[in-house]
Design a protein around this motif. Structure first.
Motif, PDB file in Angstrom:
ATOM      1  N   VAL A   1       0.862  -1.179   0.000  1.00 15.55           N
ATOM      2  CA  VAL A   1       0.000   0.000   0.000  1.00 15.55           C
ATOM      3  C   VAL A   1       0.899   1.229   0.000  1.00 15.55           C
ATOM      4  O   VAL A   1       1.841   1.312   0.794  1.00 15.55           O
ATOM      5  CB  VAL A   1      -0.915   0.045   1.236  1.00 15.55           C
ATOM      6  N   VAL A   2       0.615   2.169  -0.886  1.00 15.26           N
ATOM      7  CA  VAL A   2       1.396   3.404  -0.962  1.00 15.26           C
ATOM      8  C   VAL A   2       0.521   4.561  -0.477  1.00 15.26           C
ATOM      9  O   VAL A   2      -0.540   4.822  -1.041  1.00 15.26           O
ATOM     10  CB  VAL A   2       1.890   3.690  -2.391  1.00 15.26           C
ATOM     11  N   ILE A   3       0.970   5.217   0.605  1.00 11.33           N
ATOM     12  CA  ILE A   3       0.268   6.373   1.157  1.00 11.33           C
ATOM     13  C   ILE A   3       1.237   7.540   1.092  1.00 11.33           C
ATOM     14  O   ILE A   3       2.124   7.674   1.941  1.00 11.33           O
ATOM     15  CB  ILE A   3      -0.178   6.126   2.604  1.00 11.33           C
ATOM     16  N   ALA A   4       1.106   8.354   0.083  1.00  9.31           N
ATOM     17  CA  ALA A   4       2.070   9.443  -0.126  1.00  9.31           C
ATOM     18  C   ALA A   4       1.318  10.696  -0.572  1.00  9.31           C
ATOM     19  O   ALA A   4       0.367  10.612  -1.345  1.00  9.31           O
ATOM     20  CB  ALA A   4       3.098   9.047  -1.183  1.00  9.31           C
ATOM     21  N   PRO A   5       1.737  11.857  -0.093  1.00 12.96           N
ATOM     22  CA  PRO A   5       0.983  13.073  -0.366  1.00 12.96           C
ATOM     23  C   PRO A   5       1.308  13.742  -1.685  1.00 12.96           C
ATOM     24  O   PRO A   5       0.544  14.578  -2.147  1.00 12.96           O
ATOM     25  CB  PRO A   5       1.367  13.982   0.802  1.00 12.96           C
ATOM     26  N   GLN A   6       2.455  13.414  -2.284  1.00 11.97           N
ATOM     27  CA  GLN A   6       2.929  14.218  -3.394  1.00 11.97           C
ATOM     28  C   GLN A   6       3.149  13.393  -4.652  1.00 11.97           C
ATOM     29  O   GLN A   6       3.556  12.225  -4.592  1.00 11.97           O
ATOM     30  CB  GLN A   6       4.240  14.926  -2.989  1.00 11.97           C
ATOM     31  N   MET A   7       2.917  14.014  -5.783  1.00 14.68           N
ATOM     32  CA  MET A   7       3.066  13.353  -7.073  1.00 14.68           C
ATOM     33  C   MET A   7       4.484  12.845  -7.283  1.00 14.68           C
ATOM     34  O   MET A   7       4.703  11.821  -7.923  1.00 14.68           O
ATOM     35  CB  MET A   7       2.693  14.316  -8.200  1.00 14.68           C
TER      36      MET A   7
END
Length: 339
Positions: free
Chosen positions: A129-135
């Motif tokens: 699972v990838v939880i990241a705020p930025q492109m």
């Protein structure tokens, strides 16, 4: 951990002997096999608790070629939304007999992203699972090889077949529409940081709803998610006070706004209405209690794990619909002052 006279740790065979079952039965209990009768499972679990027995996960992985571990690559675990997502994933994973391993990365550092991914892959994770705020994180990941089923919790448009998210645009439109329905037209938007995916989506939703109602807008104010910035922005905006309502991109900045408004001797919502986003646990206890947009993180976690762990355990699942947020109306919003 209980040890015998020789200092030996209890084994699966010790558990089987005391529970009067085969070691294969103990193994099935550990793997949450559906064929085990409830009374047998309870007896085995009671013996495991008595012996303080814990399975050697590394050894089991070598024997079964299964780690029963889901990896989470997170670049914003200190934010309420991300932390809640991780907690929901862990809860849903445990219900399926899986553990979660989290690697926290620095979104601005490609080496950190690569190292975090390598760390998780070295644990033989069965899903990611990838939880990241930025492109920039997703652009970096696009250059990496990912050999396990994976899902991202931010809608980037780069990989829609692997995306599961709460509809941030719809949530922002709900918040904005609520203010418009109360007669507000001079509405400001206090946005999140530039380049944050959720902040961009919430800003887009605000602008779309204002445009749909043919209401002119001013440029959103870019914030940093903190109550301190909300307070600073509120003090600056109140120098002119050409607005009757503010939609804040998260609840913490909304808290700062309320503080600034009260410091000016004004009232929320009699003079200015405030809407937040996230519905953090404290939002119901702000003064006044905050109108906000709630995200169902428990459902997000359940669907995320479901997407990764299909009945075939390891085959990629079909994408599921986005999760719709909910507007929670409390006391921080009211009719436009002169209505």
């Amino acid at each position: 951990m209980v040890e015998d006279a020789s200092g030996r740790r209890p084994s699966i065979r010790d558990v089987a002997r005391l529970a009067d079952v085969s070691h294969q039965t103990v193994s099935r209990v550990l793997n949450d096999h559906p064929s085990i009768r409830p009374e047998t499972r309870d007896r085995v679990l009671a013996v495991m608790a008595e012996l303080q027995y814990t399975p050697n996960r590394a050894a089991r992985a070598l024997v079964t070629s299964r780690s029963r571990t889901i990896g989470v690559l997170s670049a914003s675990s200190t934010q309420y939304g991300s932390a809640s997502s991780i907690a929901a994933i862990e809860s849903a994973a445990r219900a399926r007999g899986y553990w979660v391993s989290t690697a926290n990365i620095v979104a601005s550092d490609p080496d950190s992203i690569r190292a975090g991914l390598a760390h998780l892959m070295a644990q033989s994770i069965e899903g990611l699972v990838v939880i990241a705020p930025q492109m920039r994180v997703f652009r970096s990941l696009a250059a990496q090889r990912i050999d396990v089923p994976y899902v991202t919790l931010q809608s980037t448009g780069l990989d829609p077949d692997h995306t599961l998210t709460v509809d941030q645009i719809a949530g922002a439109r709900l918040a904005t529409k609520h203010l418009i329905s109360l007669g507000h037209q001079q509405i400001y938007h206090l946005a999140g940081p530039q380049d944050w995916i959720e902040a961009e989506s919430r800003m887009k939703g605000f602008l779309e709803e204002m445009s749909a109602s043919d209401i002119p807008t001013t440029a959103p104010v870019l914030g940093d998610w903190t109550a301190e910035f909300g307070y600073y922005a509120g003090r600056e905006l109140l120098r002119v006070r050409d607005f009757t309502a503010i939609f804040s991109s998260n609840d913490q900045m909304a808290l700062g706004l309320i503080h600034a408004i009260r410091d000016e001797g004004l009232d929320v919502p009699r003079d200015i209405s405030i809407v937040g986003f996230d519905d953090i646990p404290e939002a119901a206890h702000f003064w006044p209690p905050l109108t906000t947009v709630r995200q169902d993180f428990a459902e997000l976690g359940r669907r995320c794990v479901e997407l990764l762990l299909t009945p075939d355990e390891g085959q990629a699942a079909h994408p599921v619909p986005v999760i719709l947020p909910e507007l929670v109306v409390r006391a921080s919003t009211g009719p436009v002052p002169w209505a």
